[in-house]
Scaffold this active site. Structure first.
Site, mmCIF file in Angstrom:
data_model
loop_
_atom_site.group_PDB
_atom_site.id
_atom_site.type_symbol
_atom_site.label_atom_id
_atom_site.label_comp_id
_atom_site.label_asym_id
_atom_site.label_seq_id
_atom_site.Cartn_x
_atom_site.Cartn_y
_atom_site.Cartn_z
ATOM 1 N N ARG A 242 21.115 -24.820 22.392
ATOM 2 C CA ARG A 242 19.864 -25.443 21.943
ATOM 3 C C ARG A 242 20.113 -26.731 21.163
ATOM 4 O O ARG A 242 19.370 -27.708 21.307
ATOM 5 C CB ARG A 242 19.062 -24.451 21.100
ATOM 6 C CG ARG A 242 18.490 -23.293 21.906
ATOM 7 C CD ARG A 242 17.782 -22.287 21.015
ATOM 8 N NE ARG A 242 17.201 -21.202 21.777
ATOM 9 C CZ ARG A 242 17.853 -20.103 22.154
ATOM 10 N NH1 ARG A 242 19.124 -19.965 21.843
ATOM 11 N NH2 ARG A 242 17.253 -19.156 22.848
ATOM 12 N N PRO B 41 26.886 -22.281 28.711
ATOM 13 C CA PRO B 41 26.124 -22.214 29.962
ATOM 14 C C PRO B 41 24.632 -22.068 29.659
ATOM 15 O O PRO B 41 24.245 -21.298 28.784
ATOM 16 C CB PRO B 41 26.661 -20.950 30.640
ATOM 17 C CG PRO B 41 27.954 -20.648 29.948
ATOM 18 C CD PRO B 41 27.809 -21.148 28.558
ATOM 19 N N LEU C 183 23.107 -20.145 17.292
ATOM 20 C CA LEU C 183 22.486 -20.877 16.184
ATOM 21 C C LEU C 183 23.526 -21.620 15.355
ATOM 22 O O LEU C 183 23.519 -21.590 14.124
ATOM 23 C CB LEU C 183 21.652 -19.940 15.309
ATOM 24 C CG LEU C 183 20.406 -19.347 15.975
ATOM 25 C CD1 LEU C 183 19.599 -18.528 14.969
ATOM 26 C CD2 LEU C 183 19.530 -20.432 16.583
ATOM 27 N N ALA D 282 25.098 -20.180 34.791
ATOM 28 C CA ALA D 282 25.584 -19.037 35.549
ATOM 29 C C ALA D 282 25.425 -19.291 37.043
ATOM 30 O O ALA D 282 24.313 -19.493 37.531
ATOM 31 C CB ALA D 282 24.815 -17.779 35.139
ATOM 32 N N TYR E 51 23.966 -8.461 32.070
ATOM 33 C CA TYR E 51 24.135 -8.658 33.494
ATOM 34 C C TYR E 51 25.167 -7.662 34.032
ATOM 35 O O TYR E 51 25.653 -6.808 33.300
ATOM 36 C CB TYR E 51 24.471 -10.120 33.780
ATOM 37 C CG TYR E 51 23.335 -11.044 33.374
ATOM 38 C CD1 TYR E 51 22.032 -10.806 33.811
ATOM 39 C CD2 TYR E 51 23.540 -12.117 32.514
ATOM 40 C CE1 TYR E 51 20.975 -11.618 33.426
ATOM 41 C CE2 TYR E 51 22.481 -12.944 32.124
ATOM 42 C CZ TYR E 51 21.209 -12.681 32.583
ATOM 43 O OH TYR E 51 20.157 -13.485 32.194
ATOM 44 N N ARG F 53 33.135 -14.348 28.968
ATOM 45 C CA ARG F 53 32.024 -14.228 28.008
ATOM 46 C C ARG F 53 31.633 -12.753 27.902
ATOM 47 O O ARG F 53 31.425 -12.077 28.917
ATOM 48 C CB ARG F 53 30.819 -15.067 28.433
ATOM 49 C CG ARG F 53 29.575 -14.796 27.585
ATOM 50 C CD ARG F 53 28.502 -15.859 27.719
ATOM 51 N NE ARG F 53 28.719 -16.943 26.768
ATOM 52 C CZ ARG F 53 27.774 -17.809 26.382
ATOM 53 N NH1 ARG F 53 26.557 -17.730 26.891
ATOM 54 N NH2 ARG F 53 28.044 -18.745 25.512
#
Length: 366
Positions: A331, A24, A308, A62, A189, A237
């Site tokens: 990324r 996400p 990563l 999200a 969150y 998650r």
């Protein structure tokens, strides 16, 4: 040649064509003029590009379960029928144009005390004032995240209301055609805020010991599992570590993952951090993969690794050696929306790409 990365994964009745998935990624691109929290052409293009590039499972950004749960005023939601219709358009596009039989999942979230913040490219930081479209936030206590406005401590009724909101959003996700649902319990969150002893100092049944602090996350799992089809996999998650003394650690996350699996979670998406500003993260390639490996081994639940993970050889190694059952990328996918096409070429694996791309694989390098 055989490839662990490009082997299918069965989760309940859902067959995911391979193990290379898209994390996400909030886009902060839902504009008020086209509807609060409603995905638009940007989201269609953004997520559709990964489908055309060969991703097997794409997670939505999200999607807030109520207006106050949005990270910023430009975040997506799944708390209205208009938003669900916008997502249905994206889902249809991904299903129709995947280079493989692409699946798409909805991530459901509530930002808690980290809501109502400026989007990253706004030129500002911190909380958005109400005069500029912001709103009051909520959390387990009145302690705010560093640099953000203090939240209101949630009452019992408000907590139960958020549980109901997660369930309602999950029902909308099913109606919109999503293949799976993920509960966002990471990155500081709301659900993670209740889980972390660095934030949750409540003394009622929603705090106190580890069972109390995990209660909201697991209650949401129960509520979502109840409203989605039994055939649909449920993902969770989590942040496996707060990277701060006295916070959540991987052993606590193993216990949480085990309890979540017992309640019907089919795969744990293992990230870390985000609870507090004073975290100290030793960022390096694959720095979170060990968490996914330990949770998979000790909790006995399938896991997804993230963080990563960029090269095909690196990802192939993680899956081939059983460190995780799938790998989420963000990324790397942004830099190369056809990452999976390149990975198949580099790993010497041939899968039935869409005709427009077939000539790219056998003849030309990347």
């Amino acid at each position: 040649m055989p490839s662990a990365l490009f082997s299918p994964l069965q989760l309940r009745s859902l067959m995911v064509p391979h193990r290379g998935w898209v994390s996400p990624m909030c886009q902060y691109s839902c504009h008020p003029e086209t509807g609060e929290g409603v995905p638009n052409d940007w989201h269609l293009m953004h997520l559709g590009s990964f489908a055309a590039g060969g991703a097997a499972l794409i997670m939505s950004e999200a999607a807030a379960v109520n207006p106050e749960g949005r990270i910023s005023p430009l975040d997506a939601g799944l708390y209205s029928d208009e938003q669900a219709a916008g997502w249905e358009r994206v889902v249809r596009f991904v299903h129709a144009h995947g280079a493989v039989d692409c699946r798409i999942g909805a991530q459901l979230a509530h930002a808690g005390r980290k809501a109502s913040t400026y989007w990253p490219f706004s030129g500002h930081s911190g909380s958005v004032p109400t005069a500029e479209g912001g709103w009051g936030t909520v959390g387990p206590t009145t302690d705010g995240f560093d640099g953000y406005a203090a939240p209101a401590a949630m009452s019992e009724a408000e907590i139960l209301g958020v549980v109901a909101d997660f369930a309602a959003a999950a029902s909308r996700a099913v109606a919109a055609g999503f293949d799976t649902v993920e509960i966002h319990g990471a990155h500081g969150y709301l659900l993670h805020q209740f889980q972390s002893p660095l934030i949750n100092t409540r003394t009622d049944r929603w705090g106190g010991d580890e069972d109390g602090r995990n209660r909201l996350m697991l209650t949401v799992v129960d509520a979502v599992r109840e409203v989605i089809p039994d055939s649909m996999p449920l993902l969770l998650r989590i942040s496996a570590s707060d990277w701060a003394e006295g916070g959540v650690d991987v052993e606590a996350s193993v216990r949480l993952a085990r309890a979540a699996a017992e309640r019907g979670v089919d795969l744990v998406d293992v990230s870390s951090g985000g609870a507090v500003a004073h975290q100290k993260i030793p960022v390096a390639p694959g720095y979170q993969a060990g968490f996914a490996e330990q949770i998979k081994r000790d909790a006995g639940v399938p896991t997804g690794a993230v963080g990563l993970l960029t090269s095909p050889a690196q990802v192939e190694d993680i899956v081939a050696n059983g460190r995780a059952d799938a790998v989420f990328m963000a990324r790397a996918a942004l830099r190369d929306p056809h990452w999976w096409l390149r990975a198949a070429y580099e790993l010497g694996y041939d899968i039935p790409w869409v005709p427009q791309y077939q000539r790219a694989v056998p003849r030309h390098g990347f």
